[in-house]
Motif scaffolding. Structure first.
Motif, PDB file in Angstrom:
ATOM      1  N   ASP A 105       0.582  -9.898   1.596  1.00  0.00           N
ATOM      2  CA  ASP A 105       1.298  -9.908   0.313  1.00  0.00           C
ATOM      3  C   ASP A 105       2.580  -9.094   0.416  1.00  0.00           C
ATOM      4  OD1 ASP A 105       2.200  -9.880  -2.262  1.00  0.00           O
ATOM      5  OD2 ASP A 105       0.291  -9.258  -3.164  1.00  0.00           O
ATOM      6  N   PRO A 106       3.756  -9.756   0.490  1.00  0.00           N
ATOM      7  CA  PRO A 106       5.015  -9.005   0.630  1.00  0.00           C
ATOM      8  C   PRO A 106       5.336  -8.132  -0.572  1.00  0.00           C
ATOM      9  CG  PRO A 106       5.449 -11.358   0.295  1.00  0.00           C
ATOM     10  CD  PRO A 106       3.975 -11.219   0.501  1.00  0.00           C
ATOM     11  N   GLN A 107       4.699  -8.405  -1.740  1.00  0.00           N
ATOM     12  CA  GLN A 107       4.926  -7.527  -2.885  1.00  0.00           C
ATOM     13  C   GLN A 107       4.479  -6.095  -2.585  1.00  0.00           C
ATOM     14  OE1 GLN A 107       2.911  -9.402  -6.209  1.00  0.00           O
ATOM     15  NE2 GLN A 107       4.826 -10.341  -6.907  1.00  0.00           N
ATOM     16  N   VAL A 108       3.490  -5.970  -1.698  1.00  0.00           N
ATOM     17  CA  VAL A 108       3.007  -4.642  -1.300  1.00  0.00           C
ATOM     18  C   VAL A 108       3.703  -4.171  -0.031  1.00  0.00           C
ATOM     19  CG1 VAL A 108       1.002  -3.287  -0.607  1.00  0.00           C
ATOM     20  CG2 VAL A 108       0.766  -5.071  -2.342  1.00  0.00           C
ATOM     21  N   THR A 109       3.706  -5.033   0.993  1.00  0.00           N
ATOM     22  CA  THR A 109       4.193  -4.596   2.306  1.00  0.00           C
ATOM     23  C   THR A 109       5.683  -4.267   2.294  1.00  0.00           C
ATOM     24  OG1 THR A 109       4.509  -6.923   2.949  1.00  0.00           O
ATOM     25  CG2 THR A 109       2.428  -5.876   3.546  1.00  0.00           C
ATOM     26  N   THR A 110       6.479  -5.039   1.551  1.00  0.00           N
ATOM     27  CA  THR A 110       7.926  -4.792   1.566  1.00  0.00           C
ATOM     28  C   THR A 110       8.286  -3.396   1.063  1.00  0.00           C
ATOM     29  OG1 THR A 110       8.474  -7.139   1.395  1.00  0.00           O
ATOM     30  CG2 THR A 110      10.161  -5.584   0.695  1.00  0.00           C
ATOM     31  N   PRO A 111       7.807  -2.950  -0.119  1.00  0.00           N
ATOM     32  CA  PRO A 111       8.153  -1.579  -0.547  1.00  0.00           C
ATOM     33  C   PRO A 111       7.589  -0.498   0.366  1.00  0.00           C
ATOM     34  CG  PRO A 111       6.686  -2.642  -2.161  1.00  0.00           C
ATOM     35  CD  PRO A 111       7.115  -3.692  -1.203  1.00  0.00           C
ATOM     36  N   VAL A 112       6.384  -0.701   0.908  1.00  0.00           N
ATOM     37  CA  VAL A 112       5.812   0.314   1.804  1.00  0.00           C
ATOM     38  C   VAL A 112       6.620   0.396   3.099  1.00  0.00           C
ATOM     39  CG1 VAL A 112       3.798   0.957   3.173  1.00  0.00           C
ATOM     40  CG2 VAL A 112       3.488   0.127   0.842  1.00  0.00           C
ATOM     41  N   LEU A 113       6.967  -0.745   3.675  1.00  0.00           N
ATOM     42  CA  LEU A 113       7.763  -0.744   4.901  1.00  0.00           C
ATOM     43  C   LEU A 113       9.146  -0.141   4.652  1.00  0.00           C
ATOM     44  CD1 LEU A 113       6.875  -4.289   6.331  1.00  0.00           C
ATOM     45  CD2 LEU A 113       6.122  -2.085   7.227  1.00  0.00           C
ATOM     46  N   LYS A 114       9.740  -0.472   3.501  1.00  0.00           N
ATOM     47  CA  LYS A 114      11.057   0.093   3.192  1.00  0.00           C
ATOM     48  C   LYS A 114      10.979   1.603   3.000  1.00  0.00           C
ATOM     49  CE  LYS A 114      13.617  -3.803   1.218  1.00  0.00           C
ATOM     50  NZ  LYS A 114      14.323  -4.318   0.017  1.00  0.00           N
ATOM     51  N   LEU A 115       9.873   2.095   2.447  1.00  0.00           N
ATOM     52  CA  LEU A 115       9.684   3.541   2.317  1.00  0.00           C
ATOM     53  C   LEU A 115       9.689   4.206   3.691  1.00  0.00           C
ATOM     54  CD1 LEU A 115       8.898   6.243   1.054  1.00  0.00           C
ATOM     55  CD2 LEU A 115       6.524   5.424   0.944  1.00  0.00           C
ATOM     56  N   PHE A 116       8.910   3.668   4.631  1.00  0.00           N
ATOM     57  CA  PHE A 116       8.864   4.267   5.968  1.00  0.00           C
ATOM     58  C   PHE A 116      10.211   4.122   6.686  1.00  0.00           C
ATOM     59  CE2 PHE A 116       4.295   4.380   5.404  1.00  0.00           C
ATOM     60  CZ  PHE A 116       3.940   5.515   6.107  1.00  0.00           C
ATOM     61  N   ALA A 117      10.888   2.995   6.465  1.00  0.00           N
ATOM     62  CA  ALA A 117      12.216   2.816   7.067  1.00  0.00           C
ATOM     63  C   ALA A 117      13.184   3.879   6.550  1.00  0.00           C
ATOM     64  CB  ALA A 117      12.751   1.417   6.766  1.00  0.00           C
ATOM     65  N   GLU A 118      13.024   4.299   5.298  1.00  0.00           N
ATOM     66  CA  GLU A 118      13.865   5.354   4.737  1.00  0.00           C
ATOM     67  C   GLU A 118      13.454   6.726   5.274  1.00  0.00           C
ATOM     68  OE1 GLU A 118      16.701   7.327   3.154  1.00  0.00           O
ATOM     69  OE2 GLU A 118      16.646   5.154   2.880  1.00  0.00           O
ATOM     70  N   LEU A 119      12.163   6.951   5.419  1.00  0.00           N
ATOM     71  CA  LEU A 119      11.676   8.254   5.906  1.00  0.00           C
ATOM     72  C   LEU A 119      12.154   8.561   7.325  1.00  0.00           C
ATOM     73  CD1 LEU A 119       8.000   8.242   4.547  1.00  0.00           C
ATOM     74  CD2 LEU A 119       9.843   9.764   3.821  1.00  0.00           C
ATOM     75  N   VAL A 120      12.269   7.526   8.170  1.00  0.00           N
ATOM     76  CA  VAL A 120      12.671   7.768   9.564  1.00  0.00           C
ATOM     77  C   VAL A 120      14.196   7.763   9.721  1.00  0.00           C
ATOM     78  CG1 VAL A 120      10.544   6.799  10.500  1.00  0.00           C
ATOM     79  CG2 VAL A 120      12.519   5.308  10.192  1.00  0.00           C
ATOM     80  N   GLN A 121      14.917   7.547   8.628  1.00  0.00           N
ATOM     81  CA  GLN A 121      16.381   7.485   8.675  1.00  0.00           C
ATOM     82  C   GLN A 121      16.945   8.906   8.704  1.00  0.00           C
ATOM     83  OE1 GLN A 121      19.137   5.308   9.388  1.00  0.00           O
ATOM     84  NE2 GLN A 121      18.089   3.922   7.988  1.00  0.00           N
TER      85      GLN A 121
END
Length: 1124
Positions: free
Chosen positions: A778-794
């Motif tokens: 379900d991209p409604q869940v995975t997209t925000p979670v993945l974007k959160l981690f992408a921001e954390l490692v930035q």
């Protein structure tokens, strides 16, 4: 005999395709005809001629014409020069002997003529004897015949002019340089003669216009094509700028100096004014289109005196049209005339316009026309833009005008402003009464028009303000009366209808007041103007207090959007560092509303933001614009320090819960949750102002999020049980991921980021990973979670500078690796049963975010990746191998179809090639070949976009910038790979090591040398013959490619030289010698720089050569060299 049977079969298939009622038969016929058009059969050419000769049906004739066009357009062309000459002569004879063909057959043959002429433009029989250039001579025979023949002759010229001016599908693999070379030659040798011919024929037609019968199809068609021919000449891309039609109000027609006689002879301009006056409305718009282009002729074509006479003639022509405006009742005429008016100001200065003899009369007529147009708001609404732009530009030019003649704008701009304001207010009741499309629904158009009005209204600002105040007070007073009646239950049906009308009118007025205030930026201002702005602002704020008090019973959505738009303008002009707080603006606010300083004004802003977040969370437009306003306020350095001292802001920081802000709850839709990231970004910025190292304050702020996370964690712990509340847990997780991403984005200092990291790890990262495991589909869940981690490692603003004794960098990467592997393994396990139209949102978007996350982690410079292998930690290897598996699951064609995916993939690949070449060198041969193939596709990205073959998705974005970036990244990646290869081979051969098979990468290249050879050919082709925007980047991998493929480079060199005309071969050989002059077989920086310099000279020499015509005995071209 076999050909006869095949032709009969083709005729039958054509009939089935166009007339059969059975869909299956039509589909089968289409498939067979597409196969025929592919031209694989040697008999295709003969069969096309037979179809045309037999002329059994117009369908088969059209098939033959389009098939021949495809054969001629093929690259490389398989037809000899003589065959193409024969086809061209056959087409001309066919059209001459059959002047009454069905229109689409004629058009198909005309297109074939244009295409074959363009592509063979530089083909010659003997020196200075060109095969396809006697265009006017060939067509003149048609022009001397019947009306039907004359129509065909003009069509041939019009189509050829259009063909020369555009990059068509036939240019798919040809360079932009070659296209410009052909277009420039046509411009210099033929175009002026064709334009003069069109004017001559139009004069002849005009002289006999009284005897012409425009109801006669052939005579009407002749006039249409004559006007179209003239317009094609005037819209020709003279200098290769490819002006975008969306900005046509700014375009200048770069007429060559050799055309001066046509425009100094003022009868040319008068011709088109006379044509407009004489022709019916089905033809006259094209005459006006020609005048639009003529009015846009570059200023430098004339001397000052000539320009004044030319402008005078244009203005007089416009004046006469306005004196007899009957033809402007036609929407097409009206639209083109509005464009013509704008071009007068776009191309000429106000100081030049006012010196025209009849300027006072002309400006009066233009003002009258504008007022009437604005009052008829339903008629041609798309044309209003040009009229408002005209007045906006004239008013904007007033401060710079040096002429002494009066411009009279102070007389007429108030009339224009009044007409716009009153017509929009009157439109509200008409829209509601008749159920028409409401202009208020198109916020983009409103904003555009109001930006123009803001400048116009500042000309006589006192009158503008007086008008707005008067209308606002009348409307608001009546509105308040009716609202009071409604609250006291005294309202009736007609009262409700009147309230709706008043709300629509107030919406317009609030928009207009916002734009009037915004106009302060673009115009000289004064204290008196600031005081007037204060009067306007006070009235809107008073109205806002009234509407906000009614929100518990409901409100007007459009009025709220207008109010937010007003606040946006208010903030830009009067909140921040640029305004003196002692100005009369703040004095008026203090006198009327008691707002004594900027802090009190900011409190009004924040109260409005809180009110909107409380009552309008369900309305995406209001919510988004409100949060954007909050974000803009939180960015301003001075404002943010005043904001955090306000009670209202402290309330938000201490009470960011669904109780106070319903859009933060789980009861809303997932779509509405998207705004939460922006909300928490703003809160994060506000929190950071006084946060410092105060961990207790941070903990206090995080309490609502902590509570929500604990709740979601408990719910997920029940995931395997029957009591699992899936929907609540899912929405809770989505919201938290969005909230934390906003905070992570805002926390761009080491101290604030570490507070967030210590809070989230390890307590809550496990909850996020568990959510990905459960809802991986379900991209409604995975997209925000993945974007959160992408921001954390930035590593934004170097916030991830951990202490030397801290393991946090490694811990952070391990969590990112865990998320990538968890998502990757599950998305791959789902298989390929996703519909094509759902492929990006369901799979590729998540993969793209994983690529972005991995790239940010690998390039963040906060992890020593050697530690992982040294201590047996598989986090790095797992992430990299998951990347490979995800990559192999993507069809290679999709890498360039989806811009975001291509960007994240190519930047990640460049990062891997730069810092992790050891990993790439161990890939399986099929994987490495896939990677190299994708690099090759990326290198050709610019070429494919220029050729017009890029997918629509790419072309929708800025294709040039997108693909230049992709291509540059591919060059850097290829450079790292081939440099590694060269050094590996060179070092091993130096050490005397014979066995190179031990290195997987070297082994692949040894067994598949054609890959690097093809890349060498591609890069060299782009540099030599394409519109190469990144020459330096291209040069870097080229030297190691040449050194690795020296023998092949020699063959390529000979192949390119042999394809040149005999008189050019010596020069080309000399250029290749100069390219490698002084170049040593190594990759030292000094040697690379020397090669780059040589390459720059080499490319310049090639381009200079292409500017001159090359006589060729065949259909080939120097830019069509490497096709194998």
């Amino acid at each position: 005999m076999a050909d006869d049977q095949e032709v009969v079969k083709l005729e039958l298939l054509c009939k089935q395709l166009h007339e059969a009622s059975d869909g299956v038969r039509r589909q089968e016929a289409e498939k067979a005809l597409v196969e025929f058009q592919s031209g694989r059969s040697a008999a295709t050419l003969t069969q096309c001629q037979m179809l045309l000769d037999r002329a059994q049906s117009s369908y088969s004739q059209y098939l033959a014409a389009t098939t021949l066009t495809k054969l001629v357009s093929r690259n490389p062309c398989t037809l000899s020069l003589q065959q193409r000459i024969d086809i061209r002569n056959y087409v001309l004879n066919y059209l001459a002997t059959r002047p009454k063909l069905v229109h689409y057959v004629t058009q198909g043959l005309v297109v074939l003529f244009g295409r074959i002429t363009k592509l063979g433009w530089f083909d010659g029989l003997e020196k200075e004897d060109w095969a396809f250039r006697n265009v006017v001579g060939d067509v003149s025979q048609f022009l001397q015949g019947s009306v039907e023949h004359c129509v065909i002759g003009v069509q041939l010229l019009a189509q050829l002019t259009a063909e020369m001016n555009q990059i068509s599908e036939s240019d798919a693999n040809k360079s932009l340089t070659k296209h410009r070379k052909i277009a420039s030659s046509f411009r210099d040798t033929q175009l002026y003669d064709i334009f003069q011919l069109s004017c001559t024929l139009l004069r002849t037609a005009l002289e006999s216009s009284k005897t012409l019968n425009f109801n006669d199809e052939s005579q009407h068609g002749l006039m249409t094509n004559l006007l179209r021919l003239a317009l094609n000449c005037l819209t020709f891309d003279f200098i290769g700028t490819s002006v975008d039609e969306s900005s046509d109000d700014l375009g200048t027609v770069q007429i060559p100096t050799s055309w001066r006689p046509a425009f100094l002879d003022f009868s040319t301009v008068q011709l088109f004014f006379d044509l407009y006056a004489s022709l019916p409305t089905s033809l006259s718009p094209v005459a006006l289109s020609c005048l639009v282009q003529i009015a846009s002729v570059r200023r430098t074509l004339f001397s000052n005196e000539e320009r004044a006479k030319f402008l005078s003639q244009l203005v007089n022509g416009v004046r006469k049209i306005l004196q007899n405006p009957q033809g402007l009742s036609d929407p097409s005429n009206y639209h083109e005339f509005c464009r013509l008016l704008l071009r007068l100001k776009s191309n000429y200065q106000l100081g030049e316009l006012v010196t025209v003899e009849h300027y006072p009369d002309a400006i009066q007529l233009i003002a009258k026309f504008t007022v009437e147009s604005l009052n008829m708001w339903q008629f041609a609404p798309n044309s209003v833009h040009y009229l408002l732009s005209l007045w906006q530009r004239m008013v904007g030019s007033v401060p710079y005008m040096k002429a002494t003649e009066p411009h009279l704008l102070e007389t007429y701009t108030p009339e224009v402003v009044r007409a716009y304001v009153s017509s929009r207010l009157e439109s509200v009741s008409v829209v509601l009464r008749d159920g028409l499309d409401d202009p208020l629904d198109d916020v983009t158009v409103i904003q555009q028009q109001l930006d123009q009005l803001s400048t116009i209204g500042r000309c006589e600002y006192a009158k503008t303000c007086a008008l707005l105040v008067q209308l606002f007070e009348q409307t608001a007073q009546r509105y308040q009366e009716l609202i009071s009646a409604r609250m006291n239950n005294r309202s009736q049906q007609h009262t409700i209808e009147e309230i709706a009308i008043l709300e629509g009118q107030l919406t317009w007025l609030v928009y207009m007041i916002g734009s009037a205030i915004g106009g302060r930026v673009s115009f000289n201002t004064s204290d008196d103007h600031d005081a007037m702005d204060g009067e306007l602002v006070c009235r809107v704020l008073q109205l806002m207090n009234l509407t906000d008090s009614c929100l518990p019973q409901g409100g007007c959505e459009r009025l709220e959007v207008a109010t937010i738009s007003f606040f946006e303008q208010f903030r830009k002009i009067y909140v921040g560092d640029q305004v003196h707080k002692t100005s009369k603006f703040y004095r008026r606010l203090s006198e009327i509303l008691g707002l004594n300083d900027e802090s009190m004004v900011l409190a009004v802003f924040v109260r409005k933001i809180i009110t909107n977040l409380k009552y309008w969370g369900h309305c995406e437009q209001i919510l988004t614009r409100t949060l954007t306003l909050l974000s803009d306020l939180s960015i301003s350095y001075n404002s943010v320090r005043k904001l955090v001292k306000l009670e209202e802001v402290q309330f938000m920081l201490n009470n960011h819960t669904s109780e106070h802000f319903p859009f933060l709850g789980v009861g809303v839709s997932v779509q509405e949750m998207r705004s939460r990231t922006l909300f928490y970004t703003s809160l994060g910025r506000l929190l950071m102002v006084d946060l410092g190292e105060d961990e207790e304050k941070f903990t206090q702020f995080m309490l609502p999020i902590t509570s929500a996370f604990d709740s979601v964690g408990r719910l997920l712990a029940q995931a395997e049980t029957p009591v699992f509340q899936a929907e609540e847990a899912k929405k809770g997780l989505i919201g938290l991921a969005r909230d934390l991403r906003g905070l992570a984005y805002a926390f761009n200092t080491k101290t604030s980021y570490m507070m967030l990291f210590d809070w989230i790890y390890p307590t809550y990262t496990g909850v996020l990973v568990r959510g990905v495991e459960i809802w991986s589909h379900d991209p409604q869940v995975t997209t925000p979670v993945l974007k959160l981690f992408a921001e954390l490692v930035q590593n934004r603003s170097q916030r991830l500078q951990f202490d030397v004794s801290s393991p946090n960098g490694i811990l952070l990467f391990r969590e990112a690796s865990k998320v990538i592997c968890t998502y990757g393994s599950r998305i791959l396990a789902q298989g390929d049963n996703i519909p094509k139209d759902q492929m990006y949102p369901m799979r590729l978007k998540g993969i793209s975010i994983c690529f972005s996350m991995l790239k940010a982690a690998l390039c963040g410079n906060y992890v020593n990746f050697g530690v992982f292998r040294l201590y047996g930690d598989d986090a790095l290897d797992s992430a990299l191998h998951t990347f490979v598996k995800l990559l192999l699951s993507i069809p290679q064609s999709d890498l360039l179809v989806y811009p975001k995916l291509s960007q994240t993939y190519y930047v990640l690949l460049e990062c891997l090639a730069q810092d992790h070449m050891n990993f790439l060198s161990t890939l399986e041969p099929n994987v490495f070949l896939y990677v190299l193939s994708s690099i090759s596709e990326g290198l050709s990205a610019i070429d494919s976009t220029v050729a017009g073959k890029a997918p629509p998705t790419i072309q929708y974005l800025n294709p040039s910038a997108e693909h230049t970036m992709v291509c540059t990244g591919c060059c850097a990646t290829l450079d790292h790979i081939v440099t590694y290869l060269f050094k590996t081979v060179h070092q091993k051969s130096k050490k005397g090591t014979v066995d190179l098979e031990s290195d997987a990468l070297v082994r692949v290249m040894k067994h598949q040398p054609s890959i690097l050879q093809q890349m060498l050919a591609t890069v060299l082709n782009i540099i030599m013959f394409e519109d190469c925007r990144n020459q330096w980047s291209m040069s870097r991998p080229l030297l190691p490619l040449i050194l690795l493929n020296n023998e092949y480079f020699g063959q390529l060199r000979q192949q390119i030289i042999s394809q040149q005309a005999p008189d050019k071969q010596g020069a080309m050989a000399q250029w290749f010698d100069s390219l490698m002059e002084g170049i040593e077989p190594n990759l030292l920086t000094k040697n690379r720089d020397k090669f780059t310099q040589n390459l720059s000279v080499f490319r310049r020499d090639i381009n200079d050569s292409l500017k001159g015509p090359v006589t060729s005995s065949g259909g080939g071209s120097s830019s069509e060299m490497m096709t194998s």
